[in-house]
Design a protein around this motif. Structure first.
Motif, PDB file in Angstrom:
ATOM      1  N   MET A  47     -10.518  13.783  15.496  1.00 57.40           N
ATOM      2  CA  MET A  47      -8.753  14.863  15.800  1.00 57.40           C
ATOM      3  C   MET A  47      -8.230  14.063  15.003  1.00 57.40           C
ATOM      4  SD  MET A  47      -8.405  18.436  17.297  1.00 57.40           S
ATOM      5  CE  MET A  47      -9.909  19.464  17.525  1.00 57.40           C
ATOM      6  N   ARG A  48      -7.090  14.585  13.870  1.00 55.59           N
ATOM      7  CA  ARG A  48      -5.826  14.410  13.633  1.00 55.59           C
ATOM      8  C   ARG A  48      -4.816  14.515  14.989  1.00 55.59           C
ATOM      9  NH1 ARG A  48      -3.985  15.577   7.762  1.00 55.59           N
ATOM     10  NH2 ARG A  48      -2.420  15.228   8.329  1.00 55.59           N
ATOM     11  N   GLY A  49      -4.211  13.360  14.812  1.00 56.98           N
ATOM     12  CA  GLY A  49      -3.261  13.676  15.759  1.00 56.98           C
ATOM     13  C   GLY A  49      -2.218  14.672  15.767  1.00 56.98           C
ATOM     14  N   ASP A  50      -1.523  14.578  14.508  1.00 58.17           N
ATOM     15  CA  ASP A  50      -0.907  16.235  14.322  1.00 58.17           C
ATOM     16  C   ASP A  50      -1.782  18.147  14.603  1.00 58.17           C
ATOM     17  OD1 ASP A  50      -2.556  16.142  12.071  1.00 58.17           O
ATOM     18  OD2 ASP A  50      -1.333  16.644  10.862  1.00 58.17           O
ATOM     19  N   ARG A  51      -2.645  17.635  14.821  1.00 59.40           N
ATOM     20  CA  ARG A  51      -3.544  19.108  14.961  1.00 59.40           C
ATOM     21  C   ARG A  51      -4.397  19.059  16.138  1.00 59.40           C
ATOM     22  NH1 ARG A  51      -7.393  19.642   8.962  1.00 59.40           N
ATOM     23  NH2 ARG A  51      -4.945  19.443   8.215  1.00 59.40           N
ATOM     24  N   LEU A  52      -3.751  17.661  17.134  1.00 57.91           N
ATOM     25  CA  LEU A  52      -4.448  17.959  18.714  1.00 57.91           C
ATOM     26  C   LEU A  52      -3.351  18.828  19.710  1.00 57.91           C
ATOM     27  CD1 LEU A  52      -6.669  16.449  20.594  1.00 57.91           C
ATOM     28  CD2 LEU A  52      -5.347  14.937  20.820  1.00 57.91           C
ATOM     29  N   GLY A  53      -2.442  18.211  19.567  1.00 60.75           N
ATOM     30  CA  GLY A  53      -1.147  19.348  20.484  1.00 60.75           C
ATOM     31  C   GLY A  53      -1.784  20.798  20.652  1.00 60.75           C
ATOM     32  N   PRO A  54      -2.721  21.723  20.392  1.00 56.32           N
ATOM     33  CA  PRO A  54      -2.745  23.148  20.265  1.00 56.32           C
ATOM     34  C   PRO A  54      -3.381  22.916  21.148  1.00 56.32           C
ATOM     35  CG  PRO A  54      -2.184  23.117  18.347  1.00 56.32           C
ATOM     36  CD  PRO A  54      -1.892  21.238  18.521  1.00 56.32           C
ATOM     37  N   VAL A  55      -4.861  21.859  21.510  1.00 52.44           N
ATOM     38  CA  VAL A  55      -5.786  21.489  21.384  1.00 52.44           C
ATOM     39  C   VAL A  55      -5.870  20.793  23.151  1.00 52.44           C
ATOM     40  CG1 VAL A  55      -7.837  20.668  22.410  1.00 52.44           C
ATOM     41  CG2 VAL A  55      -7.348  21.289  19.874  1.00 52.44           C
ATOM     42  N   LEU A  56      -4.533  20.313  23.517  1.00 57.25           N
ATOM     43  CA  LEU A  56      -4.062  19.981  24.811  1.00 57.25           C
ATOM     44  C   LEU A  56      -3.251  20.463  25.029  1.00 57.25           C
ATOM     45  CD1 LEU A  56      -2.793  16.176  23.644  1.00 57.25           C
ATOM     46  CD2 LEU A  56      -4.202  16.765  24.489  1.00 57.25           C
ATOM     47  N   ALA A  57      -2.630  21.177  24.605  1.00 56.58           N
ATOM     48  CA  ALA A  57      -1.692  22.609  24.596  1.00 56.58           C
ATOM     49  C   ALA A  57      -2.953  23.626  25.765  1.00 56.58           C
ATOM     50  CB  ALA A  57      -0.894  23.490  24.133  1.00 56.58           C
ATOM     51  N   ASP A  58      -3.671  24.004  24.995  1.00 56.27           N
ATOM     52  CA  ASP A  58      -4.992  24.868  25.366  1.00 56.27           C
ATOM     53  C   ASP A  58      -5.333  24.357  26.851  1.00 56.27           C
ATOM     54  OD1 ASP A  58      -3.856  26.720  23.952  1.00 56.27           O
ATOM     55  OD2 ASP A  58      -5.510  27.115  22.556  1.00 56.27           O
ATOM     56  N   GLY A  59      -5.136  23.369  26.483  1.00 52.18           N
ATOM     57  CA  GLY A  59      -6.609  22.523  28.143  1.00 52.18           C
ATOM     58  C   GLY A  59      -7.495  22.283  28.076  1.00 52.18           C
ATOM     59  N   ALA A  60      -8.139  21.965  26.578  1.00 51.68           N
ATOM     60  CA  ALA A  60      -9.385  22.252  26.501  1.00 51.68           C
ATOM     61  C   ALA A  60     -10.042  20.517  26.112  1.00 51.68           C
ATOM     62  CB  ALA A  60      -9.973  22.835  24.954  1.00 51.68           C
ATOM     63  N   ALA A  61      -8.066  19.557  25.955  1.00 50.33           N
ATOM     64  CA  ALA A  61      -8.616  18.044  25.934  1.00 50.33           C
ATOM     65  C   ALA A  61      -7.672  18.053  26.516  1.00 50.33           C
ATOM     66  CB  ALA A  61      -8.742  17.825  24.303  1.00 50.33           C
ATOM     67  N   GLY A  62      -7.061  16.118  26.670  1.00 51.42           N
ATOM     68  CA  GLY A  62      -6.604  15.662  27.483  1.00 51.42           C
ATOM     69  C   GLY A  62      -7.169  14.459  27.587  1.00 51.42           C
ATOM     70  N   THR A  63      -6.284  13.541  29.020  1.00 54.95           N
ATOM     71  CA  THR A  63      -6.618  11.879  29.466  1.00 54.95           C
ATOM     72  C   THR A  63      -6.891  11.737  30.745  1.00 54.95           C
ATOM     73  OG1 THR A  63      -4.149  11.954  29.976  1.00 54.95           O
ATOM     74  CG2 THR A  63      -5.088  10.995  26.798  1.00 54.95           C
ATOM     75  N   ASP A  64      -7.709  11.483  31.041  1.00 55.73           N
ATOM     76  CA  ASP A  64      -7.892  10.873  33.014  1.00 55.73           C
ATOM     77  C   ASP A  64      -7.077  10.026  33.218  1.00 55.73           C
ATOM     78  OD1 ASP A  64      -8.607  10.905  35.347  1.00 55.73           O
ATOM     79  OD2 ASP A  64     -10.883  11.363  35.073  1.00 55.73           O
ATOM     80  N   SER A  65      -6.058   9.651  33.631  1.00 58.06           N
ATOM     81  CA  SER A  65      -5.612   8.605  34.260  1.00 58.06           C
ATOM     82  C   SER A  65      -5.848   8.004  34.950  1.00 58.06           C
ATOM     83  CB  SER A  65      -3.524   9.104  33.911  1.00 58.06           C
ATOM     84  OG  SER A  65      -4.149   9.866  35.517  1.00 58.06           O
ATOM     85  N   ALA A  66      -7.215   8.042  35.784  1.00 60.93           N
ATOM     86  CA  ALA A  66      -7.963   7.956  36.814  1.00 60.93           C
ATOM     87  C   ALA A  66      -9.133   7.061  35.829  1.00 60.93           C
ATOM     88  CB  ALA A  66      -8.329   8.349  37.732  1.00 60.93           C
ATOM     89  N   THR A  67      -9.753   7.789  34.553  1.00 59.64           N
ATOM     90  CA  THR A  67     -10.159   6.304  34.225  1.00 59.64           C
ATOM     91  C   THR A  67      -9.831   5.803  32.504  1.00 59.64           C
ATOM     92  OG1 THR A  67     -11.425   8.801  33.030  1.00 59.64           O
ATOM     93  CG2 THR A  67     -12.414   8.014  34.050  1.00 59.64           C
ATOM     94  N   ASP A  68      -8.543   5.891  32.000  1.00 57.35           N
ATOM     95  CA  ASP A  68      -7.577   5.884  31.403  1.00 57.35           C
ATOM     96  C   ASP A  68      -7.985   4.443  31.165  1.00 57.35           C
ATOM     97  OD1 ASP A  68      -7.253   8.215  30.584  1.00 57.35           O
ATOM     98  OD2 ASP A  68      -4.844   7.740  30.767  1.00 57.35           O
ATOM     99  N   ILE A  69      -8.476   3.792  29.877  1.00 59.45           N
ATOM    100  CA  ILE A  69      -8.452   2.139  29.593  1.00 59.45           C
ATOM    101  C   ILE A  69      -7.554   1.688  29.033  1.00 59.45           C
ATOM    102  CG2 ILE A  69     -10.391   0.472  28.625  1.00 59.45           C
ATOM    103  CD1 ILE A  69     -12.358   2.350  28.904  1.00 59.45           C
ATOM    104  N   VAL A  70      -6.867   0.992  29.100  1.00 61.01           N
ATOM    105  CA  VAL A  70      -5.837   0.098  28.686  1.00 61.01           C
ATOM    106  C   VAL A  70      -6.259  -0.882  27.358  1.00 61.01           C
ATOM    107  CG1 VAL A  70      -3.542  -1.212  28.239  1.00 61.01           C
ATOM    108  CG2 VAL A  70      -4.263   0.180  30.515  1.00 61.01           C
ATOM    109  N   ARG A  71      -6.450  -0.982  26.417  1.00 60.11           N
ATOM    110  CA  ARG A  71      -6.505  -1.773  25.149  1.00 60.11           C
ATOM    111  C   ARG A  71      -5.234  -2.115  24.424  1.00 60.11           C
ATOM    112  NH1 ARG A  71     -11.110   1.847  23.852  1.00 60.11           N
ATOM    113  NH2 ARG A  71     -12.995   1.361  25.292  1.00 60.11           N
ATOM    114  N   VAL A  72      -5.143  -3.389  24.041  1.00 66.10           N
ATOM    115  CA  VAL A  72      -4.328  -3.689  23.160  1.00 66.10           C
ATOM    116  C   VAL A  72      -4.969  -3.239  21.413  1.00 66.10           C
ATOM    117  CG1 VAL A  72      -2.138  -5.743  22.830  1.00 66.10           C
ATOM    118  CG2 VAL A  72      -3.268  -5.171  25.059  1.00 66.10           C
ATOM    119  N   ILE A  73      -4.367  -2.970  21.202  1.00 62.55           N
ATOM    120  CA  ILE A  73      -4.265  -2.492  19.570  1.00 62.55           C
ATOM    121  C   ILE A  73      -3.577  -2.208  18.958  1.00 62.55           C
ATOM    122  CG2 ILE A  73      -7.251  -2.189  19.891  1.00 62.55           C
ATOM    123  CD1 ILE A  73      -6.679   0.514  19.636  1.00 62.55           C
ATOM    124  N   VAL A  74      -3.771  -2.515  17.312  1.00 62.34           N
ATOM    125  CA  VAL A  74      -2.842  -2.018  16.455  1.00 62.34           C
ATOM    126  C   VAL A  74      -3.363  -1.493  15.669  1.00 62.34           C
ATOM    127  CG1 VAL A  74      -0.694  -3.283  15.083  1.00 62.34           C
ATOM    128  CG2 VAL A  74      -1.109  -4.033  17.054  1.00 62.34           C
TER     129      VAL A  74
END
Length: 76
Positions: free
Chosen positions: A1-28
């Protein structure tokens, strides 16, 4: 999903990140991985039911579409 379309899905609470299981990767370029929340996962049943209904009625749907005049439903 494109980032510019993710905002409403995040705002509705249907998607998000789980800081307990977030994986940090150094990518560009930097990116964030999102997943469905419990609320988002609760949509699986209704979406599955809609898919099953569509599969059961696809012939009727296609017949209705082919019988429809090309300009029907167009806004003036």
């Amino acid at each position: 999903m494109r980032g510019d379309r993710l905002g409403p899905v995040l705002a509705d609470g249907a998607a998000g990140t789980d800081s307990a299981t977030d994986i940090v990767r150094v990518i560009v370029p930097p990116r964030v991985e999102y997943g469905l929340t419990e609320l988002g996962r609760s949509l699986a049943g209704p979406i599955s039911a809609l898919r099953e209904w569509t599969e059961a009625h696809i012939n009727d749907i296609e017949r209705a579409r082919s019988a429809r005049p090309a300009d029907r439903g167009a806004t003036p």
